[in-house]
Design an enzyme around this catalytic site. Structure first.
Site, PDB file in Angstrom:
ATOM      1  N   CYS A   1       1.783   7.066  -8.777  1.00 28.44           N
ATOM      2  CA  CYS A   1       0.157   7.056  -8.685  1.00 28.44           C
ATOM      3  C   CYS A   1      -0.985   8.099  -8.583  1.00 28.44           C
ATOM      4  O   CYS A   1      -1.741   6.882  -9.657  1.00 28.44           O
ATOM      5  CB  CYS A   1       0.330   6.186  -7.587  1.00 28.44           C
ATOM      6  SG  CYS A   1       2.039   4.823  -7.200  1.00 28.44           S
ATOM      7  N   GLY A   2      -0.414   9.363  -8.636  1.00 33.09           N
ATOM      8  CA  GLY A   2      -2.051  10.126  -9.537  1.00 33.09           C
ATOM      9  C   GLY A   2      -1.626  10.463 -10.611  1.00 33.09           C
ATOM     10  O   GLY A   2      -2.831  11.525 -10.744  1.00 33.09           O
TER      11      GLY A   2
ATOM     12  N   ARG B   1      10.817  -5.457 -13.075  1.00 33.73           N
ATOM     13  CA  ARG B   1      10.662  -4.611 -12.559  1.00 33.73           C
ATOM     14  C   ARG B   1       8.703  -4.655 -12.537  1.00 33.73           C
ATOM     15  O   ARG B   1       8.500  -5.633 -14.091  1.00 33.73           O
ATOM     16  CB  ARG B   1      10.930  -3.729 -12.926  1.00 33.73           C
ATOM     17  CG  ARG B   1      10.590  -2.110 -12.102  1.00 33.73           C
ATOM     18  CD  ARG B   1      11.337  -2.483 -11.080  1.00 33.73           C
ATOM     19  NE  ARG B   1      11.162  -1.292 -10.302  1.00 33.73           N
ATOM     20  CZ  ARG B   1      10.566   0.000  -9.840  1.00 33.73           C
ATOM     21  NH1 ARG B   1       9.017  -0.874  -9.590  1.00 33.73           N
ATOM     22  NH2 ARG B   1      10.763   1.388  -8.869  1.00 33.73           N
TER      23      ARG B   1
ATOM     24  N   ARG C   1      -4.396  -5.284  -3.098  1.00 32.96           N
ATOM     25  CA  ARG C   1      -4.950  -4.782  -4.487  1.00 32.96           C
ATOM     26  C   ARG C   1      -5.865  -6.012  -4.992  1.00 32.96           C
ATOM     27  O   ARG C   1      -5.276  -7.045  -5.973  1.00 32.96           O
ATOM     28  CB  ARG C   1      -4.420  -4.385  -5.187  1.00 32.96           C
ATOM     29  CG  ARG C   1      -4.524  -4.095  -6.393  1.00 32.96           C
ATOM     30  CD  ARG C   1      -3.220  -2.637  -7.074  1.00 32.96           C
ATOM     31  NE  ARG C   1      -2.260  -2.060  -6.273  1.00 32.96           N
ATOM     32  CZ  ARG C   1      -1.479  -1.669  -6.497  1.00 32.96           C
ATOM     33  NH1 ARG C   1      -0.286  -2.936  -6.746  1.00 32.96           N
ATOM     34  NH2 ARG C   1      -0.047  -1.193  -5.311  1.00 32.96           N
TER      35      ARG C   1
HETATM   36 FE1  SF4 Z   1       2.180   6.289  -2.409  1.00 31.54          FE
HETATM   37 FE2  SF4 Z   1       0.895   8.265  -3.753  1.00 31.54          FE
HETATM   38 FE3  SF4 Z   1       3.811   7.681  -3.739  1.00 31.54          FE
HETATM   39 FE4  SF4 Z   1       2.331   6.253  -4.233  1.00 31.54          FE
HETATM   40  S1  SF4 Z   1       2.093   8.772  -6.084  1.00 31.54           S
HETATM   41  S2  SF4 Z   1       3.857   5.583  -3.749  1.00 31.54           S
HETATM   42  S3  SF4 Z   1       0.415   5.731  -3.819  1.00 31.54           S
HETATM   43  S4  SF4 Z   1       2.547   8.352  -2.201  1.00 31.54           S
END
Ligand code: SF4
Length: 503
Positions: free
Chosen positions: A437-438, A174, A65
């Site tokens: 995360c989305g 964290r 990343r």
């Molecule tokens: Fe993985 Fe998506 Fe969960 Fe983030 S939200 S940890 S990218 S599956």
């Protein structure tokens, strides 16, 4: 400082105490010669401090990343990323919702070569994982858009300079997410961050001064969306980076180092309340804090910066192009770099909606620019169901994922485009697990992946959330439906989307 003896420390604290993860870079050459199979599990965790992530899905092929500050990049950097992805990866990379780039398929014996190539163009992967201040977000149109109170990207850069490479900040309890924006159009999901600086005015000495209001303790994962708590603090731009550093220090010294599901800053705010946190911050800062100013944000605006927009500077424009679900090929990266040089200033930005911006296009060249073949793939004028589609990594590369997300999102976008065509603005965000995360909780329609039974089959499915919101009127969304199979979504959402607006 919180007494360590009072807590049952989590496993990662043990890993940090045994050997400073920040030093793991020194061991990369040995890992390269011994092979990835020989890397102990604890060192795989430590590698994340340097932005190198072991992926169970692709053993031997790591994710790296890159750290971008405010999402600001340039054409030269795009070319290098394209070359790295072609030479060492699968020929594509992902843009994240934190305006970062994730390289895929990196073999451990290429890590040092990649780091060198990145450094040559001012990029690196330091402190992009685990208990660090992650890449600091800002409005991707900072310095371009007339809709900002002021350009805050310099403050983002100053804070990044305080943090990166500074061991004072590499052992937080964290992860720590920060957004600093002077834009009034609410594009950075500040209310879901550990620190959120948003534009404000304050009467001082008979003058109306521009600066930031401060909120703390927002989050998306760790038990769900928590809206950041206003601290009743106004800070001047020139003092803002140091204030952010002091907030981080208060968290570092007082945040829980126990259960990792309950040790984001949000939990300390819950335990202490905003007033106690403010007092502690004041003690740390050594002078009284100024009370909050008048919020300068536009309550109704939510600008993903997709389209062609006039810049502040007369005669220039910036183009926001949709990168479908944030996955961009090396050819597209190279081509975007060419367009940035041929038409613009070479300036390219990453947006929190996983898209890119090409800046500095003169009025006279906008017409030709929009005819470029790349813009058929990365559109500036897509229908709203495509413009607002965001997806996390999903099961291809993320071992937390319960379902595939990006392919489902692209398929849903195509079908909705066919079925509903043009609509009012709508955001549809996918997360493959509750880590969020989305940013599914910040969307008009949020989709949270899970497995569900359909008859005797186990299928990819989602829970459907409605009307989550960040910005001045932040709102935690309602869960509308559970266990909806992904292949039934186009039919269902084609009936829901026409009724979703931001009014
Ligand atoms: Fe993985 Fe998506 Fe969960 Fe983030 S939200 S940890 S990218 S599956």
């Amino acid at each position: 400082m919180r007494a360590v003896s009072d807590q049952k420390l989590n496993k990662i604290e043990g890993i940090k105490a045994e050997k400073d993860p920040f030093d793991i870079a020194k061991e990369i050459a040995r890992f390269a010669s011994e092979g990835w199979e020989a890397i102990p599990d604890d060192d795989k965790e430590r590698l994340k401090w340097r932005g190198v992530f072991f992926r169970k899905q692709t053993p031997g092929h790591f994710m790296m990343r890159l750290r971008s500050s405010n999402g600001l990049m340039n054409s030269e950097q795009f070319r290098v990323i394209a070359r790295i992805s072609d030479e060492f990866g699968p020929g594509h990379v992902d843009i994240t919702t934190r305006q970062q780039i994730q390289l895929r398929g990196v073999a451990i014996d290429r890590v040092e070569d990649i780091w060198r190539s990145l450094e040559d163009v001012g990029l690196h992967s330091r402190q992009t994982g685990m208990d660090n201040v992650r890449g600091v977000m800002g409005c991707p149109a900072a310095g371009l858009t007339p809709k900002e109170l002021f350009d805050a990207s310099a403050v983002v850069r100053q804070f990044d300079e305080i943090i990166v490479g500074n061991r004072e900040f590499t052992n937080l309890p964290r992860k720590f997410n920060v957004t600093i924006t002077g834009c009034c159009e609410n594009c950075t999901h500040g209310e879901a961050q550990d620190i959120s600086l948003t534009p404000a005015f304050k009467e001082m000495g008979g003058e109306k001064i521009k600066g930031f209001n401060v909120a703390v303790g927002g989050k998306m994962g760790s038990g769900g969306y928590t809206v950041a708590t206003p601290l009743d603090v106004f800070v001047l731009p020139e003092e803002a980076a140091e204030l952010c550093a002091n907030i981080t220090r208060v968290f570092r010294d007082n945040g829980s180092r126990g259960n990792r599901k309950k040790n984001r800053l949000a939990f300390l705010i819950q335990e202490w309340g905003a007033e106690k946190f403010r007092t502690e911050l004041e003690n740390r800062t050594g002078s009284p804090l100024v009370t909050a100013g008048e919020d300068a944000r536009d309550k109704k605006a939510k600008n993903p910066h997709v389209g062609i927009f006039r810049q502040k500077e007369a005669g220039l424009n910036y183009a926001g192009l949709v990168v479908p679900v944030g996955r961009i090929t090396s050819r597209q990266l190279s081509e975007a770099a060419r367009l940035a040089d041929d038409y613009g200033s070479g300036d390219i930005r990453l947006t929190p909606s996983q898209n890119i911006i090409i800046a500095g296009i003169p009025d006279a060249r906008v017409g030709d620019f929009t005819q470029e073949p790349l813009l058929k793939e990365l559109r500036y004028d897509p229908p709203e169901v495509i413009r607002g589609m965001v997806s996390c990594t999903g099961i291809d590369y993320c071992h937390f994922a319960t379902i595939e997300t990006k392919e489902h999102a692209i398929e849903l976008g195509k079908q909705l485009e066919n079925q509903v065509g043009q609509t009012l603005p709508v955001t549809i965000h996918w997360s493959g697990c509750p880590n969020a995360c989305g940013n599914h909780a910040a969307a008009d329609i949020g989709l949270l992946g899970k497995k569900a039974r359909r008859g005797k089959e186990v299928v990819d499915a989602v829970d459907v959330f409605l009307k989550g919101k960040t910005g001045p009127d932040s709102k935690v969304p309602q869960r509308l439906l559970e266990n909806v199979p992904c292949d039934e979504l186009p039919e269902l959402l084609s009936r829901v989307v026409p009724y979703i607006t931001r009014k």
